[in-house]
Design an enzyme around this catalytic site. Structure first.
Site, short mmCIF file in Angstrom:
data_model
loop_
_atom_site.label_atom_id
_atom_site.label_comp_id
_atom_site.label_asym_id
_atom_site.label_seq_id
_atom_site.Cartn_x
_atom_site.Cartn_y
_atom_site.Cartn_z
N ASN A 99 38.57 -35.31 -22.94
CA ASN A 99 37.67 -34.77 -21.92
C ASN A 99 36.20 -35.08 -22.12
OD1 ASN A 99 39.03 -33.71 -19.79
ND2 ASN A 99 38.98 -31.60 -20.49
N LEU A 125 38.89 -28.87 -16.77
CA LEU A 125 40.15 -28.32 -17.27
C LEU A 125 41.32 -28.71 -16.37
CD1 LEU A 125 38.94 -24.78 -18.40
CD2 LEU A 125 39.30 -26.80 -19.80
N ASN A 127 42.06 -31.55 -15.61
CA ASN A 127 42.64 -32.80 -16.13
C ASN A 127 43.96 -32.56 -16.85
OD1 ASN A 127 40.48 -34.29 -15.22
ND2 ASN A 127 39.34 -34.12 -17.15
N ASP A 145 45.73 -28.22 -29.10
CA ASP A 145 45.62 -28.87 -30.41
C ASP A 145 45.29 -27.91 -31.54
OD1 ASP A 145 43.09 -28.28 -29.62
OD2 ASP A 145 42.23 -30.25 -30.01
N ASP A 146 45.09 -26.64 -31.22
CA ASP A 146 44.81 -25.68 -32.29
C ASP A 146 46.00 -24.76 -32.57
OD1 ASP A 146 44.70 -24.22 -29.98
OD2 ASP A 146 42.56 -23.86 -30.06
N ASN A 230 37.53 -22.32 -16.67
CA ASN A 230 38.57 -21.46 -17.22
C ASN A 230 39.72 -21.39 -16.22
OD1 ASN A 230 39.93 -19.27 -18.55
ND2 ASN A 230 37.97 -18.55 -19.32
N GLU A 232 42.81 -22.71 -15.68
CA GLU A 232 43.74 -23.69 -15.11
C GLU A 232 45.18 -23.24 -15.32
OE1 GLU A 232 42.33 -23.91 -17.95
OE2 GLU A 232 43.58 -24.98 -19.40
N ASP A 233 45.41 -22.54 -16.42
CA ASP A 233 46.78 -22.07 -16.68
C ASP A 233 47.17 -20.93 -15.73
OD1 ASP A 233 44.88 -20.46 -17.89
OD2 ASP A 233 46.14 -20.01 -19.63
#
Ligand SMILES: *[C@@H]1O[C@H](CO)[C@@H](O)[C@H](O)[C@H]1NC(C)=O
Length: 311
Positions: A99, A125, A127, A145-146, A230, A232-233
């Protein structure tokens, strides 16, 4: 990212200071120990596609694409992520949605499967759910990734998704009620049900999910995501619920007790301030329910699966 999911084990909080070299080393060590512990059940740390053939399911082989969205400040996470998850049996390819900043060379990443870095034109986001004709599998696992979890649990989630490919299947449940106040997982637990699955760790049908997310009717929702940076989910959950009618749109799989999250340590999480983050999420809930209908009339109980994987 972490405060979105609330997944850092309390016993790890405050143990290391990631700003220091020592802190990072200690953290890497803890992650390795954590991952290897949780992988003991299958007997190896980095067993997987390099080492193990994908297994048969309903008489055909099937694999998924692992997708993660990141940017330059998180390269350290990404390296560990690729090294670990590329060795999970059912991962066909890893797509890194890049990003912001200079992307790494693919050769910098130690991977047992092909890795593709998809550099995005702008830092959005949305993307995360871009239509990508180069994705070869029907299933995509979106995984931040965390988050570090064992291949075993990833495979478990994939098995559940294959039973219900029309659902969003993941490891972090939320419950939204009439008050449209965003709450953590314990709220869902206390209400003995959920109606949302966070896409920080969720399997989905790429064609269905991304097509819906990038459709014209979803455009006002995407614009709101960009405005808030914020949710997108949250938007994807509303779209799944709308598309499913009265059928179940989401499915929870219980993750390992040992899921580690490094964003609390790395200090680059997008939402350091939890209150402000929750306020934004509540605003999203209100906006998306105006646009795409409410979630609060749905609630799926924990413990509905015969295999007990959703307790
Ligand atoms: C909501 O569901 C209906 C019926 O399936 C569909 O026509 C519409 O496009 C959906 N809306 C969005 C925003 O996806």
């Amino acid at each position: 990212m972490c405060s979105r999911l609330n997944r850092v084990p309390p016993f790890l909080r405050g143990l290391v200071k990631p700003s220091s070299k020592f802190g990072r080393l200690a953290l890497a060590l803890m992650l390795l120990v954590g991952v290897s512990l949780s992988c003991l059940g299958i007997g190896y740390i980095y067993g997987g596609s390099g080492a193990v053939e994908p297994y048969l399911f309903k008489s055909h082989l099937s694999q998924f694409t692992l997708a993660t969205m990141t940017y330059d400040a998180r390269l350290w996470n990404l390296k560990m992520y690729v090294k670990h998850y590329s060795r999970c049996a059912s991962v066909k390819e890893i797509v890194v949605i890049w990003n912001k900043g200079t992307p790494p060379e693919v050769t910098e990443l130690d991977s047992a499967v092909p890795v593709r870095i998809r550099v995005e034109k702008r830092n959005s986001l949305n993307n995360r759910f871009n239509i990508d004709p180069l994705i070869k599998t029907r299933a995509v696992l979106e995984l931040d990734d965390d988050i570090m979890m064992s291949c075993d649990f990833i495979e478990k989630g994939f098995r559940v998704w294959r039973e219900h490919p029309e659902r969003l299947v993941g490891f972090y449940p939320r419950y939204v009620d009439q008050t449209m106040t965003y709450s953590a997982e314990k709220f869902a637990r206390s209400h003995e049900g959920y109606n949302m699955i966070l896409t920080g760790a969720a399997f989905m049908d790429a064609g269905f999910a991304f097509g819906m997310y990038q459709s014209d009717v979803a455009k006002p929702g995407r614009e709101f995501v960009d405005e808030q940076f914020n949710c997108e989910d949250v938007l994807l959950n509303f779209l799944y619920a709308n598309a499913s009618g009265s059928a179940k749109a989401v499915e929870y799989v219980r993750p390992s007790a040992l899921v580690l999250d490094t964003s609390k340590f790395s200090g680059v999480a997008i939402s350091g301030n939890t209150d402000q983050h929750y306020r934004k999420r509540s605003e999203c809930l209100r906006r998306f329910s105006e646009l795409y209908g409410s979630l609060s009339d749905r609630r799926w109980e924990f413990g509905g699966r015969k295999d007990g994987w959703d307790l």
